[in-house]
Design a protein around this motif. Sequence first.
Motif, PDB file in Angstrom:
ATOM      1  N   GLN A  88       0.836  -1.186   0.000  1.00  0.00           N
ATOM      2  CA  GLN A  88       0.000   0.000   0.000  1.00  0.00           C
ATOM      3  C   GLN A  88       0.879   1.248   0.000  1.00  0.00           C
ATOM      4  OE1 GLN A  88      -3.288   0.344  -0.135  1.00  0.00           O
ATOM      5  NE2 GLN A  88      -3.710  -1.857  -0.196  1.00  0.00           N
ATOM      6  N   VAL A  89       0.339   2.308  -0.548  1.00  0.00           N
ATOM      7  CA  VAL A  89       0.988   3.606  -0.556  1.00  0.00           C
ATOM      8  C   VAL A  89       0.197   4.532   0.351  1.00  0.00           C
ATOM      9  CG1 VAL A  89       1.606   5.621  -1.929  1.00  0.00           C
ATOM     10  CG2 VAL A  89       1.959   3.317  -2.850  1.00  0.00           C
ATOM     11  N   GLN A  90       0.900   5.194   1.245  1.00  0.00           N
ATOM     12  CA  GLN A  90       0.281   6.186   2.112  1.00  0.00           C
ATOM     13  C   GLN A  90       0.708   7.578   1.678  1.00  0.00           C
ATOM     14  OE1 GLN A  90       1.296   3.120   3.724  1.00  0.00           O
ATOM     15  NE2 GLN A  90      -0.911   2.755   3.569  1.00  0.00           N
ATOM     16  N   LEU A  91      -0.242   8.486   1.632  1.00  0.00           N
ATOM     17  CA  LEU A  91       0.005   9.870   1.280  1.00  0.00           C
ATOM     18  C   LEU A  91      -0.444  10.748   2.438  1.00  0.00           C
ATOM     19  CD1 LEU A  91      -1.426   9.888  -2.362  1.00  0.00           C
ATOM     20  CD2 LEU A  91       0.942   9.494  -1.661  1.00  0.00           C
ATOM     21  N   VAL A  92       0.400  11.688   2.837  1.00  0.00           N
ATOM     22  CA  VAL A  92       0.089  12.576   3.943  1.00  0.00           C
ATOM     23  C   VAL A  92       0.334  14.008   3.511  1.00  0.00           C
ATOM     24  CG1 VAL A  92       0.587  13.222   6.320  1.00  0.00           C
ATOM     25  CG2 VAL A  92       0.684  10.821   5.638  1.00  0.00           C
ATOM     26  N   GLU A  93      -0.732  14.805   3.507  1.00  0.00           N
ATOM     27  CA  GLU A  93      -0.624  16.216   3.157  1.00  0.00           C
ATOM     28  C   GLU A  93      -0.292  17.043   4.395  1.00  0.00           C
ATOM     29  OE1 GLU A  93      -4.256  14.599   0.797  1.00  0.00           O
ATOM     30  OE2 GLU A  93      -3.407  14.412   2.807  1.00  0.00           O
ATOM     31  N   SER A  94       0.374  18.155   4.161  1.00  0.00           N
ATOM     32  CA  SER A  94       0.652  19.105   5.220  1.00  0.00           C
ATOM     33  C   SER A  94       0.827  20.486   4.601  1.00  0.00           C
ATOM     34  CB  SER A  94       1.901  18.715   6.016  1.00  0.00           C
ATOM     35  OG  SER A  94       3.048  18.703   5.188  1.00  0.00           O
ATOM     36  N   GLY A  95       0.832  21.499   5.437  1.00  0.00           N
ATOM     37  CA  GLY A  95       1.095  22.851   4.980  1.00  0.00           C
ATOM     38  C   GLY A  95      -0.114  23.751   4.895  1.00  0.00           C
ATOM     39  N   GLY A  96      -1.296  23.216   5.150  1.00  0.00           N
ATOM     40  CA  GLY A  96      -2.485  24.045   5.124  1.00  0.00           C
ATOM     41  C   GLY A  96      -2.531  24.986   6.313  1.00  0.00           C
ATOM     42  N   GLY A  97      -3.476  25.903   6.263  1.00  0.00           N
ATOM     43  CA  GLY A  97      -3.620  26.852   7.345  1.00  0.00           C
ATOM     44  C   GLY A  97      -4.589  27.951   7.001  1.00  0.00           C
ATOM     45  N   LEU A  98      -4.637  28.948   7.868  1.00  0.00           N
ATOM     46  CA  LEU A  98      -5.503  30.111   7.704  1.00  0.00           C
ATOM     47  C   LEU A  98      -4.663  31.290   7.243  1.00  0.00           C
ATOM     48  CD1 LEU A  98      -8.178  31.643   8.075  1.00  0.00           C
ATOM     49  CD2 LEU A  98      -7.549  31.949  10.482  1.00  0.00           C
ATOM     50  N   VAL A  99      -5.011  31.840   6.091  1.00  0.00           N
ATOM     51  CA  VAL A  99      -4.282  32.971   5.532  1.00  0.00           C
ATOM     52  C   VAL A  99      -5.271  34.003   5.024  1.00  0.00           C
ATOM     53  CG1 VAL A  99      -2.281  31.581   4.900  1.00  0.00           C
ATOM     54  CG2 VAL A  99      -4.133  31.927   3.249  1.00  0.00           C
ATOM     55  N   GLN A 100      -4.754  35.178   4.719  1.00  0.00           N
ATOM     56  CA  GLN A 100      -5.564  36.238   4.144  1.00  0.00           C
ATOM     57  C   GLN A 100      -5.484  36.215   2.628  1.00  0.00           C
ATOM     58  OE1 GLN A 100      -4.425  40.010   5.815  1.00  0.00           O
ATOM     59  NE2 GLN A 100      -5.003  39.445   7.895  1.00  0.00           N
ATOM     60  N   ALA A 101      -6.488  36.764   1.996  1.00  0.00           N
ATOM     61  CA  ALA A 101      -6.487  36.860   0.545  1.00  0.00           C
ATOM     62  C   ALA A 101      -5.216  37.544   0.061  1.00  0.00           C
ATOM     63  CB  ALA A 101      -7.716  37.616   0.065  1.00  0.00           C
ATOM     64  N   GLY A 102      -4.620  36.982  -0.980  1.00  0.00           N
ATOM     65  CA  GLY A 102      -3.378  37.494  -1.519  1.00  0.00           C
ATOM     66  C   GLY A 102      -2.138  36.815  -0.982  1.00  0.00           C
ATOM     67  N   ASP A 103      -2.281  36.070   0.097  1.00  0.00           N
ATOM     68  CA  ASP A 103      -1.143  35.369   0.689  1.00  0.00           C
ATOM     69  C   ASP A 103      -0.808  34.106  -0.092  1.00  0.00           C
ATOM     70  OD1 ASP A 103      -0.937  37.285   2.633  1.00  0.00           O
ATOM     71  OD2 ASP A 103      -1.762  36.056   4.247  1.00  0.00           O
ATOM     72  N   SER A 104       0.256  33.445   0.337  1.00  0.00           N
ATOM     73  CA  SER A 104       0.723  32.227  -0.307  1.00  0.00           C
ATOM     74  C   SER A 104       0.857  31.100   0.700  1.00  0.00           C
ATOM     75  CB  SER A 104       2.084  32.452  -0.980  1.00  0.00           C
ATOM     76  OG  SER A 104       2.010  33.423  -2.000  1.00  0.00           O
ATOM     77  N   LEU A 105       0.707  29.888   0.217  1.00  0.00           N
ATOM     78  CA  LEU A 105       0.944  28.676   0.986  1.00  0.00           C
ATOM     79  C   LEU A 105       1.595  27.647   0.083  1.00  0.00           C
ATOM     80  CD1 LEU A 105      -2.336  28.047   3.037  1.00  0.00           C
ATOM     81  CD2 LEU A 105      -0.087  28.548   3.986  1.00  0.00           C
ATOM     82  N   ARG A 106       2.390  26.780   0.679  1.00  0.00           N
ATOM     83  CA  ARG A 106       2.911  25.633  -0.042  1.00  0.00           C
ATOM     84  C   ARG A 106       2.484  24.359   0.662  1.00  0.00           C
ATOM     85  NH1 ARG A 106       9.113  23.733  -1.363  1.00  0.00           N
ATOM     86  NH2 ARG A 106       9.046  23.268   0.885  1.00  0.00           N
TER      87      ARG A 106
END
Length: 128
Positions: free
Chosen positions: A1-19
């Motif tokens: 099996q392959v496990q995938l784990v996302e990270s890096g989300g959050g609360l930001v304001q319009a115009g901001d960036s996330l990876r």
Amino acid sequence: QVQLVESGGGLVQAGDSLRLSCAASGRTFSSYAMGWFRQAPGKEREFVAAISWSGSSTYYADSVKGRFTISRDNAKNTAYLQMNSLKPEDTAVYYCAAVRINGLPRTVLDNRGRYDYWGQGTQVTVSS
């Protein structure tokens, strides 16, 4: 099996960036294409971006084209989604997905039913 784990989300304001990051474990020796999807409450899960195993082919939904960039580092078994100029309508749970396939056929890249593995999702909230 392959496990995938996302990270890096959050609360930001319009115009901001996330990876966002998607770390894969398990049978990661196999070649696979990677896709990012997102789902807001009460809405269908929609395609965001996809990338081939080699990284030579990338595809984006029109709604994110020019703002988001998908990439991958196979040595680290990790895929990324760089999100710039975020808008409130980008608010959703973001999921990474993988499909064992060479290239990135049009019939697969944006079809969530064709992906073999899914992460648990990471929340992205963009305030106005």
